[in-house]
Scaffold this motif. Structure first.
Motif, PDB file in Angstrom:
ATOM      1  N   PHE A  68       6.012  -8.047  11.958  1.00  0.00           N
ATOM      2  CA  PHE A  68       6.130  -6.617  11.661  1.00  0.00           C
ATOM      3  C   PHE A  68       6.465  -5.888  12.959  1.00  0.00           C
ATOM      4  CE2 PHE A  68       4.760  -2.294  10.749  1.00  0.00           C
ATOM      5  CZ  PHE A  68       5.168  -2.119   9.445  1.00  0.00           C
ATOM      6  N   TYR A 116       9.868  -5.641   1.911  1.00  0.00           N
ATOM      7  CA  TYR A 116       9.044  -4.774   2.758  1.00  0.00           C
ATOM      8  C   TYR A 116       7.588  -4.754   2.311  1.00  0.00           C
ATOM      9  CZ  TYR A 116       7.256  -1.074   5.635  1.00  0.00           C
ATOM     10  OH  TYR A 116       6.497  -0.386   6.542  1.00  0.00           O
ATOM     11  N   GLN A 156       9.288  -0.795  10.475  1.00  0.00           N
ATOM     12  CA  GLN A 156       9.005   0.603  10.177  1.00  0.00           C
ATOM     13  C   GLN A 156       9.658   1.443  11.268  1.00  0.00           C
ATOM     14  OE1 GLN A 156       5.064   2.530   8.750  1.00  0.00           O
ATOM     15  NE2 GLN A 156       5.041   2.810  10.958  1.00  0.00           N
ATOM     16  N   ALA A 204       9.646  -7.408   8.750  1.00  0.00           N
ATOM     17  CA  ALA A 204       9.680  -6.031   8.260  1.00  0.00           C
ATOM     18  C   ALA A 204       9.705  -5.058   9.428  1.00  0.00           C
ATOM     19  CB  ALA A 204       8.472  -5.751   7.364  1.00  0.00           C
ATOM     20  N   SER A 251       1.896  -9.786   6.325  1.00  0.00           N
ATOM     21  CA  SER A 251       1.990  -9.767   7.780  1.00  0.00           C
ATOM     22  C   SER A 251       0.807  -9.088   8.442  1.00  0.00           C
ATOM     23  CB  SER A 251       3.285  -9.069   8.212  1.00  0.00           C
ATOM     24  OG  SER A 251       4.416  -9.764   7.746  1.00  0.00           O
ATOM     25  N   THR A 258       4.870  -6.862   4.248  1.00  0.00           N
ATOM     26  CA  THR A 258       3.943  -6.093   5.076  1.00  0.00           C
ATOM     27  C   THR A 258       2.498  -6.435   4.742  1.00  0.00           C
ATOM     28  OG1 THR A 258       5.532  -4.279   5.299  1.00  0.00           O
ATOM     29  CG2 THR A 258       3.224  -3.770   5.743  1.00  0.00           C
ATOM     30  N   ASN A 288      14.189  -4.505   4.113  1.00  0.00           N
ATOM     31  CA  ASN A 288      13.060  -4.796   4.990  1.00  0.00           C
ATOM     32  C   ASN A 288      12.739  -3.647   5.947  1.00  0.00           C
ATOM     33  OD1 ASN A 288      15.450  -5.171   6.472  1.00  0.00           O
ATOM     34  ND2 ASN A 288      14.534  -6.717   7.805  1.00  0.00           N
TER      35      ASN A 288
END
Length: 490
Positions: free
Chosen positions: A168, A92, A195, A193, A99, A96, A216
């Motif tokens: 992402f 992650y 969120q 990844a 990315s 991130t 991730n």
């Protein structure tokens, strides 16, 4: 060699370059845990050397300042890296960084040449609008599993996004963790990844274990301040559940954020030292501040922070960044850091649970549905192109939003392209709320203009020549509109 074969070859090369960068950053972060300030500064210098675009170089310069002696950066990195599980650090954090901050500009150049669009930095997807809470001002309502996005379509969207360089993804809703296929999709696409914006109430010990094993995924947990503010908006007992969720994640070494909605009721609370210290104690690595936008079941302009309160939020978040070992981002007031509005494919788009491709998670209008079109075709739509052509909507990046800062943009583009409302009540932005939004935008201009002139000279460097031209056109159109309004009033 055909053009298609050449393009595929470049994609394979870029992917390998990307993965190599992730491995390098992962190893560097591992060595940095419990490291010295000098080593942090060396990392900042290395970021500066590999930065290619103007924005990347400015980001690297900011990181260098954040890690300089006397700044909270070293303490922040020590806190996060020391407590993060190696699997999460690799899949992650490192991913991130690469990315979002150090993408290969060649990917964007290829898309501009071949498809006439920039490669978005991320894609936002709401696979479900179902939720176990009923929060004030939320646009989630009474939905069933039948209203969810088909997981096969979500899988296709992620695959298509990866093909154009997106690595992402932001998952929101509703409450994403009620969507049963979600963890399986995270596992299948373990090369990117995610969120996840969540209310946190479903993050028990088992789910926290699963997220760390995946590595991730980073939850962003909604909290409105302390117990009184959170329970007042989200329901009694929610604050305690959120605190337990944060404990479950921290104890296992997960990376997570807090997410808070600023209204007229909580700005001083959510920018206080006490609130920041609580989030640090609970283990949050970063935080997102969103100003309330009048959308949802019962949109209410009176719930929005006033222009003066929004400026107070800006100053409060900036102070926390300077003084506290936690990263905080202000979705509207940090328009200066992103070159203005990100929507309509400039940096991201939103796909809702019905498959409608919206400019932004807050702008519920669309002309395309992902069930009938590809992601690339949706990004090329005249509706989105019309919005992108007008970005950044004006010279002052403290006023980046086409909903609350330049509401005429939404009205005009929706009407021009026949965009349909994707959510019950969404049309209020262009009907009964328009006068109030115009007044709000005028008030925000009066507050933001002197701040822009005195504090943000550097921000003009974010804009390229095309954006400067678009800003000049937008300013001229705004002046014409203001002149017409005054003549009408006379």
């Amino acid at each position: 060699m055909s053009i298609d074969m050449f393009s595929r070859g470049k994609e394979v090369f870029n992917r390998a370059k990307h993965e190599s960068a992730e491995r390098v950053f992962s190893q560097a972060l591992k060595m940095l845990a419990n490291s010295s300030d000098k080593n942090y500064q060396r990392v900042a210098a290395a970021l500066g050397r590999i930065a290619e675009s103007k924005q990347q170089k400015m980001a690297a310069e900011w990181i260098g300042g954040y890690l300089s002696p006397g700044s909270p950066g070293a303490a922040y990195l020590n806190r996060v890296l020391k407590n993060t599980h190696p699997n999460v650090r690799k899949k992650y954090i490192a991913r991130t960084i690469v990315s979002l901050f150090f993408r290969d500009p060649g990917v964007s150049r290829r898309l501009i040449k071949e498809a006439g669009i920039n490669a978005p930095n991320l894609i936002v997807i709401s696979p479900t609008m179902r939720c176990n809470l009923d929060c004030v001002g939320c646009y989630a309502g009474n939905y069933t599993r039948a209203d969810d996005l088909d997981p096969e379509i979500m899988d296709r969207v992620i695959t298509e996004a990866k093909e154009i360089g997106v690595r992402f993804f932001v998952i929101t809703g509703g409450e994403p963790f009620v969507y049963k296929p979600l963890l399986g999709l995270f596992e299948k696409h373990n090369d990117v990844a995610f969120q996840v914006y969540t209310n946190g109430t479903l993050i028990d010990e088992q789910l926290a274990d699963d997220l760390v094993e995946l590595g991730n995924v980073a939850p962003a947990i909604s909290v409105e301040g302390f117990r009184r503010e959170t329970d007042q908006r989200r329901g009694e007992g929610t604050f305690d559940k959120v605190m337990r969720a944060m404990d479950n994640l921290r104890e296992r070494g997960a990376v997570f954020a807090f997410s808070t909605t600023a209204s007229r009721k909580n700005i001083d609370t959510i920018t206080s030292d006490e609130f920041a210290d609580l989030m640090i104690e609970k283990g949050a690595a970063y935080g997102w501040y969103f100003s309330y936008v009048p959308i949802g079941k019962s949109p209410d302009l009176a719930y929005m922070p006033t222009p003066m309160e929004r400026d107070r939020l800006r100053r409060g978040v900036q102070r926390l960044r300077r003084e506290k070992p936690i990263l905080a981002a202000d979705f509207w007031n940090d328009g200066t850091l992103t070159g203005g509005c990100l929507a309509a494919g400039r940096k991201f788009v939103h796909i809702n649970n019905n498959g409608d491709v919206e400019p932004c998670v807050f702008c519920h209008f669309a002309t395309d549905n992902i069930k009938q079109t590809s992601l690339l075709e949706a990004l090329q739509s005249p509706f989105f192109q019309s919005i992108r052509d007008r970005q950044p909507f004006g010279h002052n990046l403290l006023r980046p939003c086409p909903i609350i800062d330049h509401p005429e943009v939404v009205r005009e583009t929706v009407e021009k392209h026949g965009a349909y409302a994707t959510h019950e009540g969404a049309e209020s932005l262009v009907t009964e709320l328009q006068d109030g939004l115009d007044q709000y935008a005028d008030g925000m201009e009066q507050v933001a203009e002197p701040v822009w002139k005195t504090e943000y000279q550097w921000a003009q460097e974010w804009l390229d020549e095309e954006q400067h031209a678009a800003a000049a056109r937008a300013d001229e159109k705004n002046r014409e509109r203001s002149k017409t309004d005054k003549q009408t009033a006379m």
